[in-house]
Design an enzyme around this catalytic site. Structure first.
Site, mmCIF file in Angstrom:
data_model
loop_
_atom_site.group_PDB
_atom_site.id
_atom_site.type_symbol
_atom_site.label_atom_id
_atom_site.label_comp_id
_atom_site.label_asym_id
_atom_site.label_seq_id
_atom_site.Cartn_x
_atom_site.Cartn_y
_atom_site.Cartn_z
ATOM 1 N N GLN A 94 0.817 -1.206 0.000
ATOM 2 C CA GLN A 94 0.000 0.000 0.000
ATOM 3 C C GLN A 94 0.857 1.265 0.000
ATOM 4 O O GLN A 94 0.486 2.274 -0.591
ATOM 5 C CB GLN A 94 -0.914 0.024 1.235
ATOM 6 N N CYS A 95 2.007 1.202 0.652
ATOM 7 C CA CYS A 95 2.890 2.366 0.749
ATOM 8 C C CYS A 95 3.896 2.364 -0.411
ATOM 9 O O CYS A 95 4.185 1.324 -0.997
ATOM 10 C CB CYS A 95 3.653 2.363 2.073
ATOM 11 N N THR A 96 4.391 3.531 -0.713
ATOM 12 C CA THR A 96 5.417 3.645 -1.745
ATOM 13 C C THR A 96 6.762 3.354 -1.097
ATOM 14 O O THR A 96 7.405 4.243 -0.533
ATOM 15 C CB THR A 96 5.414 5.053 -2.363
ATOM 16 N N VAL A 97 7.180 2.106 -1.147
ATOM 17 C CA VAL A 97 8.425 1.679 -0.517
ATOM 18 C C VAL A 97 9.539 1.740 -1.555
ATOM 19 O O VAL A 97 9.623 0.894 -2.449
ATOM 20 C CB VAL A 97 8.294 0.262 0.070
#
Length: 697
Positions: free
Chosen positions: A558-561
């Site tokens: 979900q996060c921009t890693v």
């Protein structure tokens, strides 16, 4: 500035006056100091002036005041203003008055005498031998009208008057005084003196020339004693001469002669007016002169002094009004534009700054990429930026997203589009920035009938934003959120720049122009005849329509890693790509280059070098490549089929694309293409003998 005492039987040594120059930055720094710290305190203010040897045969150098002239800390001064060959520091004093009446009533003669006494005391105490710059001491009287941003000021360069005055025996270019070997040796010694950070800004020095081997040596004034007693050396008193005149030495020689008479009791002085050309000693421009000085029984009496600068030949102060440029915002604009203007001097003479300053950029996404892109756009002089984002600043954002601070996270968090605008204004008040809090409708994310009106309103708002801007950056987190902007950019034929991040890789690309048959400009260019093909967009290589990539994802999905260094790289490349398009004569229609282009750049003479279509890089491999991709007739975003359908059906087309996952694939023929691919089979020939030659894929 000179005294009028002359003798009819001798040639009086005449000195060229020193002139002043004040940079606007000095008045801005002084205004801030006056408003924020000094108030009504009219105590003398220590300042530093800068001058350098004359470097042009027809122009004299000035003593200049810059913004750094007001540094009050001696530690700051020693660390920041010394060691610059073009900025020899000279101590000075600023006497600023609070009223124009006080300025007019100042006892100017007493001030001049007091400052001249300081020079005399430095000579008597020996300080002038340790710090010779004090021989060029100066002062300024001023009145600052901060309501009108106007300033009155008057420079004085105190000079001790020799009585009787020095006589000039001879004066000639150094190239004529020295032999060829001596001139070469003196030039080499002066260049070495100027190239050293320890001596480059020491304006007074001794030049010793050996009569045996013509070798020249330069020493500090304090080393005068060791130079005595050697009849095989010729000693010259050198100084940095700001004057360009061939028949007169510069003003600094006046106090130099006073020191020589007072400390060393010399009747005959051989002086060397050091001047330069292109940063090197110029013996044809430099002068060597011989002066005769009358010694007195006692030098205890302080000599009289002269030194007020003339204004157009008259004893009067100067005045300057900075009403149009003194405002801090205007000054910031001037300072920020300086680097771009300097580019045009040598590196990029054809750089069109007007195009950059007038372009309007729309940033879809105000996250990690959006922040980096905005900062780089500002560096290129782009002033009009609009942010579109629906998210709020979270606690994890400020360390990676450079436009936000901890305060933006407090409470429920500020909307990114709003906080980004506020940050740009704080960084550069002249920014014309705005923020739009809005979600971008996405295919693969079905909506209910109750939501249709709101979503279609967002679609119209996005369309209006794209049509009112010149360039659009696609910087959102998900693939499907880029579909509608890509379609709208193709429809409006707008420049679209796409940047996307992986964990350790990035992709930056520019979209091509809209479909040929639908774009009048493309028809006018007759792209087919010129052999040019339309460049592809972000979706041209896809064989599936954009789908929901957000549902049923773990936290890391979900996060921009990404690795922290990716966003600055990709953001900078995205902006450089836009600037390349804006500076290219064909703009959005420019063909795609790659790093293997034989000409090293576009054949259409792009001033910034090659103009690629796609840039892909990997931080794990520290590699980068440029790629070229043509537009696809089956693209779900920019193909003629899709753009035509959008123009014909409008909102109903958008709703179909949002609510029906296969609609775009059916429309563009991708469904049939996939069916054909699935039905296609290959017959493999079994041959056990070839097992050893198999390659793992």
């Amino acid at each position: 500035m000179d005294d009028n005492r002359q003798s009819p039987s001798t040639t009086i040594l005449q000195f060229a006056p020193l002139n002043s120059s004040v940079d606007e930055g000095f008045w801005h720094s002084f205004s801030s100091l006056k408003l924020d710290k000094l108030g009504i305190d009219d105590s003398p203010i220590p300042i530093t002036g800068f001058y350098a040897p004359c470097s042009h045969p027809q122009v004299s150098n000035h003593l200049t005041l810059l913004s750094e002239s007001l540094l009050l800390s001696s530690d700051q001064q020693s660390s920041s203003i010394h060691g610059n060959r073009n900025k020899c520091p000279v101590p000075g004093t600023l006497y600023n008055t609070n009223t124009v009446e006080s300025f007019t009533k100042l006892d100017k003669q007493s001030l001049l005498k007091a400052e001249a006494n300081k020079i005399w005391e430095d000579i008597q105490s020996g300080k002038a031998l340790e710090d010779c710059a004090c021989l060029a001491r100066f002062f300024v009287i001023s009145f600052a009208d901060l309501k009108k941003w106007s300033f009155r000021y008057w420079f004085a360069f105190p000079a001790l008057v020799l009585d009787p005055p020095a006589s000039l025996v001879q004066l000639k270019p150094a190239s004529q005084h020295f032999t060829l070997e001596e001139a070469e040796s003196v030039s080499a010694a002066c260049n070495e003196w100027r190239d050293s950070s320890l001596t480059t800004d020491v304006p007074f020095f001794l030049v010793s020339v050996s009569s045996d081997d013509s070798k020249a040596t330069i020493r500090h004034l304090k080393d005068w004693e060791p130079c005595q007693g050697d009849d095989h050396h010729k000693l010259l008193f050198g100084f940095y001469d700001p004057c360009h005149l061939p028949s007169n030495p510069g003003w600094p020689l006046r106090n130099y002669l006073a020191l020589i008479r007072s400390k060393w009791n010399l009747e005959t002085v051989l002086f060397f007016c050091y001047r330069e050309s292109r940063g090197f000693a110029d013996m044809s421009l430099s002068l060597v002169g011989q002066a005769s000085i009358t010694l007195l029984p006692s030098d205890e009496t302080v000599p009289s002094s002269v030194g007020w600068e003339l204004n157009k030949g008259k004893r009067a102060p100067r005045s300057i009004s900075l009403a149009n440029s003194m405002d801090p915002t205007r000054l910031a604009v001037s300072a920020c534009d300086l680097n771009l203007k300097l580019m045009r001097w040598r590196a990029l003479p054809s750089l069109d700054l007007n195009v950059l300053s007038s372009v309007k950029c729309l940033l879809l996404g105000a996250g990690t990429l959006g922040c980096q892109v905005a900062r780089t756009l500002m560096g290129w002089g782009i002033r009009n930026i609009t942010f579109v984002d629906y998210g709020k600043v979270a606690m994890s954002n400020p360390v990676r997203q450079s436009l936000y601070t901890f305060e933006d996270c407090l409470g429920r968090g500020e909307f990114k589009a709003v906080a980004a605008v506020k940050s740009l204004k704080q960084i550069f008040p002249a920014m014309e920035s705005s923020g739009v809090v809005m979600a971008i409708p996405m295919p693969g994310h079905p909506i209910s009938s109750q939501e249709e009106e709101s979503v279609l309103g967002d679609c119209k708002r996005l369309r209006d934003l794209i049509e009112s801007h010149d360039a659009v950056f696609l910087l959102t987190d998900t693939r499907e959120s880029r579909w509608l902007p890509s379609l709208l950019c193709a429809n409006a034929n707008k420049i679209a720049i796409n940047a996307a991040l992986g964990f350790d890789s990035y992709m930056v690309m520019r979209h091509g122009a809209g479909p040929t048959s639908l774009t009048d400009e493309m028809q006018n260019l007759d792209m087919n005849k010129t052999g040019r093909r339309r460049l592809g967009c972000y979706f041209c290589n896809d064989v599936v329509a954009p789908q929901d990539s957000m549902t049923d994802r773990t936290l890391d999905q979900q996060c921009t890693v990404t690795r922290p260094g990716l966003a600055p790289i990709a953001g900078a490349l995205a902006v450089e790509l836009l600037v390349g398009v804006l500076q290219h004569p064909l703009g959005i229609y420019a063909k795609g280059d790659n790093s293997r282009s034989s000409s090293g750049g576009n054949t259409d003479e792009s001033p910034l070098g090659i103009l690629p279509h796609q840039i892909r890089g990997s931080v794990s491999q520290f590699s980068q490549i440029t790629l070229l991709g043509q537009a696809s007739n089956s693209c779900t975003a920019c193909s003629e089929t899709v753009v035509s359908e959008y123009r014909e059906k409008g909102n109903s087309f958008i709703l179909e694309a949002i609510n029906h996952p296969t609609y775009l694939e059916d429309l563009t023929g991708l469904t049939e293409l996939k069916k054909a691919a699935n039905s296609f089979s290959l017959d493999w020939e079994d041959d056990d003998d070839d097992d050893d030659e198999a390659v793992d894929m």
